[in-house]
Each structure stands twice: as C-alpha cells, then as structure tokens.
Design an enzyme around this catalytic site. Structure first.
Site, PDB file in Angstrom:
ATOM      1  N   GLU A   8      -5.977   6.715  -1.720  1.00  0.00           N
ATOM      2  CA  GLU A   8      -5.943   5.558  -0.827  1.00  0.00           C
ATOM      3  C   GLU A   8      -6.552   4.327  -1.494  1.00  0.00           C
ATOM      4  OE1 GLU A   8      -4.308   5.400   2.000  1.00  0.00           O
ATOM      5  OE2 GLU A   8      -3.726   7.491   1.694  1.00  0.00           O
ATOM      6  N   HIS A  28       0.844  -1.200   0.000  1.00  0.00           N
ATOM      7  CA  HIS A  28       0.000   0.000   0.000  1.00  0.00           C
ATOM      8  C   HIS A  28       0.876   1.247   0.000  1.00  0.00           C
ATOM      9  CE1 HIS A  28      -3.557   2.500   1.202  1.00  0.00           C
ATOM     10  NE2 HIS A  28      -2.583   3.240   1.738  1.00  0.00           N
ATOM     11  N   GLU A  29       1.897   1.261   0.852  1.00  0.00           N
ATOM     12  CA  GLU A  29       2.793   2.413   0.905  1.00  0.00           C
ATOM     13  C   GLU A  29       3.594   2.552  -0.387  1.00  0.00           C
ATOM     14  OE1 GLU A  29       2.564   4.633   3.229  1.00  0.00           O
ATOM     15  OE2 GLU A  29       1.024   3.379   4.157  1.00  0.00           O
ATOM     16  N   HIS A  85       1.847   4.555  -3.055  1.00  0.00           N
ATOM     17  CA  HIS A  85       2.010   6.007  -3.027  1.00  0.00           C
ATOM     18  C   HIS A  85       3.221   6.426  -3.859  1.00  0.00           C
ATOM     19  CE1 HIS A  85      -1.154   7.041  -0.232  1.00  0.00           C
ATOM     20  NE2 HIS A  85      -0.704   6.179   0.671  1.00  0.00           N
TER      21      HIS A  85
END
Length: 276
Positions: free
Chosen positions: A127, A77-78, A81
């Site tokens: 997100e 998930h990070e 970004h």
C-alpha cells in the site's frame, strides 16, 4: 460487472481521460477497464482474473467526496498495484500459506501463523508503494494526502468549516482560476502532527503498550492512515521522488494539463522506477 457502469470515452469521459493520463505518466501500455459501482462505502480495488484484462472498480461514494485530482490519485494508487504486479505475488503467497496450513501439529500452526503475519506485513508495504504511484501521478503530495484524509475522516463532516485544505496550493495545474479542492476544513499539517504525536507516544510507551499496538496493526492489510500520510510526506521530501521527477520530461497528458512523464526515464542503475 453488469451491476456497474463501465467508464469509456462516451461514459464519464472526464474520468476515462483521468485514467488514461495516469497510465501515460506511469508508463502502463494497457489501460485497464474502469467501472463505477453504486456503494455507500468509499472504496476502490483492482482485479485481474485468469490472465484477462485487469479492471478497476471505484465506488460512487468515493467519487462523490473527491475532487477530480484526488480521484485521479485514487486511480493511480490502483494502477500501482498493476505496475508492481501485486496480484501475482499475492496469489503466490496465498498458495504458499495454504500449503503450510495443511501441516499438522504445533509446527504447522506456528509456520502458518508466521506466514500469515509476513503476508500481512507485505500487504501493508504494498500500500505504501501504491501511495507513491499516486504521488508520481498527482505530482502534488497535498492532493494524495487530502484523498487519504477524506477516506479517514470523510468530507461531509468538514463542510461547515469553510476554506480549502491547509498546506496546499490554492490552484493546481489544469484548474480554473479560483477553483479549490473540496476537502474543506481538513488540514494536512494537522494530520502530520497527529502522526508525529502517535509515533512519539508509541516510542515513550511501556513495552506492554507497544506490544499491544503492534498486535493491533499486525492484523491489518493497510497501514494506519496517519502513518501513510507521514510516509508519503517523508518520501515527497526525499531525494528519490524528486530525482524521479528531475529525470522525467514534461509532456501534455490532455488538452489542458501537463505532467512529468516517468516511464521513459530509468534510474541510475538502469532498472527503471523504484516504488518500494
């Protein structure tokens, strides 16, 4: 980051391998630095300062509640970004918002409020994109959904329930026989039902209630958790996600695990993998 532990091949090697495997699957050529910080609030975040090598910080409490597969989903998930360059776009948006804020009078205030609302809406959409990146690495929607469930309701409250996560395979690739995910008592299906019930209640509510709900979510940087899980489930069942996996190729990402590599396979338009 002197007050954190830097992850490497010598320090928490399993977590380091999980990060490098996730970068491999997503096609990130630069593996960001990873730090573990002692903090009782489960969280993770990504930073890139002044063109320096980006880094990820994960709180110890988050790792304590996650299985290795769930922890890798959090890292992915990070990485999403970084893959989507959210930091660059957020910086530009913040600069533009500051510029509008210096305008005097009602017009300046109105433009500033509109820009802030648009920025928050973009942040929530970002997100969702990163949840998709997590799914592309985990390649098992139950793993990502389980991580989101733990961040929402915790894991310690459910240990008395026994059993594994409802609705997921008892064994994942790379797990030893009989090893189950640790999110005991949490049910992905029940959380999806909760999301459907929320959506139905909102659609049947009065205009005043809907406006109030929109106002409460409009100030959030992250989507409501039940909606994140519902969107993840929708995308996992759709043609885009499954098409990405079909166009990929199976590769060994560690001595024990295999995954579908996505980076070398463009979409139909030749423009690469679309997360949004």
């Amino acid at each position: 980051m002197a007050n954190s532990v830097r992850v490497s091949e010598k320090q928490l090697p399993g977590l380091h391998e999980s990060l490098t495997d996730a970068c491999h699957v997503l096609g990130l050529k630069i593996v960001p630095d990873l730090y573990v910080k002692q903090n009782p609030v489960p969280n993770a975040y990504t930073m890139a300062i002044n063109g320096e090598k980006p880094f990820i910080v994960v709180h110890s409490s988050l790792l304590d509640m996650c299985t290795p597969q769930e922890a890798q989903a959090v890292l992915a998930h990070e990485l999403g970004h970084l893959l989507c360059e959210h930091g660059i776009w957020l910086s530009l948006a913040n600069i533009a918002t500051l510029g509008l804020g210096v305008l005097a009078g009602p017009l300046g205030a109105a433009l500033d409020a509109a820009a802030e609302a648009a920025l928050l809406d973009w942040s929530r959409s970002a997100e969702y994109s990163c949840d998709r990146a997590a799914l592309l690495v985990a390649q098992n929607p139950a793993v990502v959904a389980s991580a989101l469930l733990k961040l929402t309701g915790g894991s310690g409250l459910t240990k008395m329930e026994g059993g594994g996560v409802s609705g997921e395979a008892d064994q994942l690739p790379g797990q030893q026989s009989g090893e189950l995910l640790a999110s005991q008592g949490l049910s992905v299906e029940a959380f999806l039902e909760q999301a459907a019930a929320y959506d139905a209640a909102l659609k049947g509510a009065s205009p005043a209630v809907r406006a109030s709900a929109m106002a409460s979510t409009g100030s959030r940087t992250h989507p409501i958790p039940v909606l994140r899980v519902a969107e993840l489930d929708r995308w996992a069942k759709g043609p885009e996600y499954n098409g990405i996996l079909k166009r990929g190729r199976v590769v060994a990402v560690s001595d024990e695990n295999t995954a579908i590599e996505l980076s070398a396979v463009p979409d139909e338009a030749g423009e690469g993998m679309a997360l949004f």
